[in-house]
Structures are given as structure tokens and as C-alpha cells.
Design an enzyme around this catalytic site. Structure first.
Site, PDB file in Angstrom:
ATOM      1  CB  THR A 299      48.228  43.853  39.467  1.00 14.66           C
ATOM      2  OG1 THR A 299      47.067  44.508  40.015  1.00 14.66           O
ATOM      3  CG2 THR A 299      49.480  44.581  39.897  1.00 14.66           C
ATOM      4  CG  ASP A 300      44.061  39.148  37.249  1.00 16.81           C
ATOM      5  OD1 ASP A 300      43.014  39.803  37.383  1.00 16.81           O
ATOM      6  OD2 ASP A 300      44.067  38.006  36.743  1.00 16.81           O
ATOM      7  CB  ALA A 301      41.561  41.347  40.998  1.00 11.64           C
TER       8      ALA A 301
END
Length: 602
Positions: A299-301
Site C-alpha cells: 500500500t501507499d502510506a
């Protein structure tokens, strides 16, 4: 220890598998809870609490930020201590130690220490003349420097196709607007990173190039139909997956209704379309099954507003894993002992969801296996020699040969968009007065010093900083000048460029543009034109601003960057300013090509 290939998928318990699927943020940590006050103590040495958590839960990886990096010896010691904590876990498996070192606007290693380059759009501007040369070379050098520090994963390259001039977060982080160009340069960088020992992470799937919302501050929605998605957004991912199979692909916190219009109910009770990060149709059906990607999906953050405004942290992780994502990046804050209790609760909850069948046990096992195979492929290890690594890194980081390539890229990217009345190169004579208009005084001084370095002629300078100036004295200086060089940098910095969501928390108005400088700049350029002054406009960042300001200037250049690598009392300098000065003074020609359309030009 090196990763043992004998770790079969059946050898890991469920909790061990789940621990491998978490990538923790170590940016700040306070050993005492700070109450309502945010913890802002940088982790430059590994606290015992965090070491214990890594060991106890077989954590799979961590992400570093600029705050974690003081000096070369310090960051190597930190990374080695992190790997030693991992070695003490039941599995003893090495960590992914990751970072955002894209180059250009997003660079976590201090620019005076490491080689950060001028970024992807400058690479795109060089393609016509240099092909994939600078994509390959910049990735090779960044990889060599990261590996020397003990970092083995880089969240790069960005292969979003920047189709939207108002994109607040991608813009110059993209190679350009042509999906074929983006695919070629992105593929070259993947090879450049991975052939030199650093795992790459293509981002942001299925594409962040046509958004006008930053997913750090909101949840963007891309309204492309399927045909446009397959023609514009997906080609770089599709092509690179087919030819290169990058180690990781990062998801985007973006809604794509044409790909998945299913909904969820937010924590505030609002029914909304699922973001790609949580969409099984996008992550499993499209990325895995249709595009054939077999690597690790991250995932992105998860602290970004595109997720955190709508989901509680634990719910967010459950939903991403249900979609088929392998690793949750920054699943919860790890700022204090209380946060570590939440991490315990997260792992317990994930285990319960597998036992209930909400999360598929076989999929969790397959996911952990992908993670282990990637660590094995890149021969990650917990056995590191601090002393030898420090000696090597101190010689390697910012090495003269690396800086040479950085300077060559900066110069090759400079693009001449307009040159009327033979304005360029500047005809400088002794006593010529140059007035520089810049977004701030540091950039004024950087260009002034670069100009002086490229001439033996005696010049005099005056400067206007758009952050604040006195109009009457500025007009006087402009009237007395022989040449006016005016520059703009737009759009404003996004959160990712300075760090992440913590920066928004520290300054809630960060995402909002500061006092608008564009009206002031336009007014000054109009005054220069009325006074018939020889004027050069320089686009320092995304070149779309040329459509607003270029008409007031005799000549227009684009640099795509304004990095300052040296900032001392004696000198302020950066590769983009040096390259710009060489072109202005006729020491070099501007051979770059616009990689995006501006005023019908490309």
C-alpha cells in the site's frame, strides 16, 4: 543471517506470516507518552521498545524518513541495529529497509550527502537526445548509494502519466504525459535499481497522473472510462510487468469508478466508492490476474488522508489485506508505547479475521511466501559489518563521478521554449545590471552565484523575493536593470516532498498555497515588458506555468528542478541552477524537449 530457502510456506505460523506483512514507520518515537502533544523525537538510534517489537512480532520491514538520517555512520548503525533486532525474532529473517528516494523533489538523504538528481520530468526532457541513458544511470547511482547505507527497498520509480496540469502531487515526479515514454523510462529505472541490488516499487497503481487532489489531503477520484484507463493510465504498469517484473508495486489511494464502483461505509457513516488500495477488483482481478503481476503489492502510506479520514487504522489494514495487498505500509503510528499496544491489537485482530474466514488463510500464506521469495531473491541479510560499510559508504555517497552524472542530467534537461530577438544567450558586458526575480532569496543567490561562476565579466545584481518585497524599490531596481531573469516554481510542495502526514499535522495550512505569488510575478513581468526590458522567464518546476508567464518574456526556459545541494554562508548552489546559468551565458545549449504539452507545444 541470509534468508534460508528452507523456510517453506508451511513453516510459518499465522502470526509470523502477519508480522512479515507489516512495514512500520520509525520516523519519531518517544519512550514516554506525550499526551495530546505530538511526539517529534527523531529515531536516529533504535529504541529498545521498537527493537523488541520487531523481534517479538517478526516484523517484515520498516520505512525511513529524512529525520532518521543524520550522518552516514549513524544511519548505517541504525540499519544494522534494525537487522539485528530482526535476527533475534523467531524466524530470524532480514528486514525490508525502505525509503522514498525517487530523486528530484522526493529525496530523503540530505542533498549535500547523497546524489539526488533533478527528477523524473527532467529525465523525460532528455529522452529525445539521450534515450534511457539518464534513467538507467540515475537509478544505478541511487541504488549503489542506498545499498551502501543498508537500505534495500526504494519506493520508485513513479510511473504515473501526468495528464493533468493541475496535478498537485505528481507533476514533475512523472516522466511526462506519453504512456510509452513513461513505460520506457520507468522500465529502465526498474532495471537500474534491481540490477544493482535494490528492490524497486512501481507507483502508484493503477495511476495517479490525472488527479487534482493530493491523496495525502483527500481522496482523489479518476473519472476515466475503461478505454482511457487502458490507453493512458495502465500502459506503463502493463509494459514493465511484462518485461521487468518489479519486486514491488505500490497501490494508490484513489477511486476509479470505471474499474470498481463498489462502495464502503466510512467511519463517519458516509457511503463512498472504494479506493484502489482496498479494491479486490483492482488489486487481485486486474493487477494479479489480468496483468499477471506475481510480485509483492504494497500500500501507499495508510496514514494518508485518502485512507485515514475514512477508516480506523485497524479496519484499513483488514480491508487492504482482503483486497489482496501483501504489505501494509505504515499501518499504525509507532510514536509511543501506547501505539505499540495498538500494534499488538492489530495483529490479534488480523489473526481473528483469518480464523473467522474474513481473510483467506491460503491467501495470507501465499502473500507471506511472496514476501519471503523477494527477500531471498535479493539475498537480504541480517549480517552486516558496520566498520567496513561505513568506510565504503563515505567514499561512495555523493562521489565525484555520481555528481558528474547529476550535473549532466540537469544540463541535458534544460529546455528552450522561446527565444525572440536573439535574447539567448545573454549578451553580457562589463557593468551589466541583472535583476533576478525568484520565489525566495536562496534561489536568487543560487542563480547569482551560478552566473558569476560562468563569466569573467563584472556584473551587478539586484534581487526580488516573491515571498516579500517593497514594490517601489523593486520597480526602481528593475528600471535600472539591463536584463531581468524571472522564475516561478509551481505547484507548491506537497506533503510527500518534505516527508509525509506528520508535516501536515505540524502545519495544517501546509497543503494550502501560501500567499499567492503568481499575481505579483505577473504584475512585475508586465512592468518589465512595458519598460521594454530584455526579460527571460524560467519555469523551475512543472512547465505548465509557461502558459501564464511566458507571453511576457522574450525568452523562456524550463529546468524542471531547483534543488540546492550546497547551502552554506560561503555558497548556495545546485545542479539545476548551474545548468541554467551555463545556458543563459552561452556556455552550453538547451537541448531538452518538453515532455508535457504547454500552449500546444510538446
Amino acid at each position: 543471517m541470509p534468508l534460508q530457502s528452507s523456510f517453506a510456506e508451511s513453516a510459518l505460523t499465522l502470526k509470523q506470516q502477519l508480522g512479515q506483512k507489516l512495514m512500520l514507520d520509525l520516523r519519531y518515537y518517544c519512550e514516554q507518552d506525550t499526551g495530546e502533544q505530538k511526539c517529534r523525537t527523531p529515531v536516529t538510534r533504535l529504541p529498545a521498545d521498537l527493537a523488541n517489537i520487531i523481534s517479538k512480532h517478526n516484523i517484515g520491514g520498516v520505512i525511513l524518513f529524512a529525520e532518521n538520517i543524520d550522518t552516514v555512520p549513524q544511519v548505517i548503525k541504525l540499519n544494522n541495529d534494525l537487522q539485528q533486532a530482526a535476527a533475534k525474532s523467531e524466524l530470524g529473517l532480514p528486514l525490508f529497509i525502505s525509503i522514498d528516494q525517487e530523486g528530484g523533489r522526493v529525496a530523503r538523504i540530505p542533498r549535500d550527502v547523497g546524489t539526488s538528481f533533478t527528477g523524473n520530468m527532467s529525465i523525460g526532457a532528455t529522452y529525445k537526445e539521450h534515450g534511457t541513458h539518464f534513467a538507467t544511470e540515475s537509478a544505478r547511482i541511487i541504488a549503489e548509494e542506498l545499498l551502501a547505507l543498508g537500505v534495500n527497498v526504494n519506493y520508485a520509480p513513479t510511473v504515473d502519466v501526468n495528464m493533468n496540469p493541475d496535478n498537485p502531487v505528481i507533476n514533475v515526479r512523472s516522466y511526462g504525459e506519453d504512456p510509452r515514454l513513461v513505460a520506457k523510462l520507468g522500465g529502465a529505472q526498474v532495471a537500474g535499481f534491481e540490477n544493482n541490488g535494490v528492490i524497486s516499487s512501481l507507483k502508484h497503481f493503477p495511476g495517479h497522473g490525472d488527479t487534482n487532489v493530493d491523496s495525502h489531503t483527500g481522496l482523489p477520484k479518476v473519472m476515466h472510462d475503461k478505454e482511457t484507463i487502458w490507453q493512458q493510465d495502465l500502459p506503463p504498469f502493463k509494459d514493465i510487468i511484462k518485461n521487468q517484473q518489479p519486486g514491488m508495486i505500490m497501490t494508490a489511494h484513489i477511486q476509479y469508478p470505471a474499474l470498481d464502483d463498489s462502495t464502503f461505509v466510512s467511519k463517519e457513516g458516509k457511503t463512498m466508492i472504494k479506493p484502489a488500495t482496498m479494491s479486490r477488483k483492482i488489486i487481485t482481478d486486474l493487477l494479479r490476474d489480468e496483468l499477471g503481476y506475481q510480485g509483492v503489492v504494497i500500500t501507499d502510506a495508510l496514514d494518508m488522508a485518502g485512507i485515514s479520514h475514512f477508516f480506523e487504522p485497524i479496519e484499513a489494514v483488514v480491508n487492504t489485506f482482503a483486497a489482496g495487498v501483501d504489505i501494509a505500509l505504515m499501518p499504525i503510528e509507532t510514536r509511543s508505547p501506547k501505539d505499540l499496544e495498538v500494534l499488538e491489537a492489530l495483529i490479534d485482530r488480523l489473526e481473528q479475521e483469518v480464523q473467522r474466514g474474513t481473510l483467506n488463510a491460503d491467501e495470507i500464506t501465499a502473500s507471506a511466501t511472496r514476501i519471503l521469495k523477494l527477500k531471498e531473491k535479493f539475498k537480504l541479510t541480517t549480517k552486516l559489518d558496520d566498520e567496513a560499510a561505513i568506510k565504503k559508504a563515505q567514499l561512495l555517497l555523493g562521489d565525484q563521478s555520481h555528481r558528474k552524472v547529476e550535473a549532466e542530467l540537469a544540463l541535458a534537461a534544460i529546455t528552450e521554449v522561446k527565444n525572440e530577438n536573439n535574447t539567448l544567450p545573454l549578451n553580457i558586458k562589463s557593468g551589466t545590471k541583472v535583476h533576478i526575480i525568484m520565489p525566495d532569496t536562496r534561489k536568487c543567490f543560487a542563480l547569482q552565484q551560478a552566473l558569476l561562476d560562468n563569466t569573467n565579466t563584472l556584473l551587478s545584481f539586484s534581487c526580488t523575493s516573491l515571498q516579500g518585497y517593497e514594490p517601489i524599490s523593486t520597480l526602481k531596481e528593475m528600471n535600472e536593470a539591463d536584463v531581468i531573469i524571472a522564475a516561478n516554481a509551481s505547484p507548491k510542495q506537497s506533503a510527500v516532498e518534505v516527508g509525509g502526514m506528520d508535516d501536515l499535522a505540524d502545519n495544517p495550512e501546509f497543503a494550502i498555497a501560501k500567499a499567492d505569488q503568481s499575481a505579483a510575478l505577473e504584475s512585475l513581468l508586465k512592468q518589465a515588458k512595458l519598460a521594454n526590458k530584455k526579460t527571460v522567464f524560467v519555469s523551475l518546476r512543472a512547465p505548465y506555468d509557461i502558459s501564464q508567464f511566458g507571453k511576457f518574456a522574450d525568452a523562456v526556459l524550463a529546468t524542471y528542478a531547483y534543488n540546492i545541494d550546497i547551502d552554506t554562508e560561503e555558497k548556495i548552489a545546485g545542479p539545476a541552477f548551474t545548468a541554467l546559468a551555463k545556458v543563459l551565458m552561452g556556455k552550453a545549449s538547451a537541448n531538452g524537449q518538453l515532455p508535457v504539452t504547454v500552449n500546444g507545444l510538446n
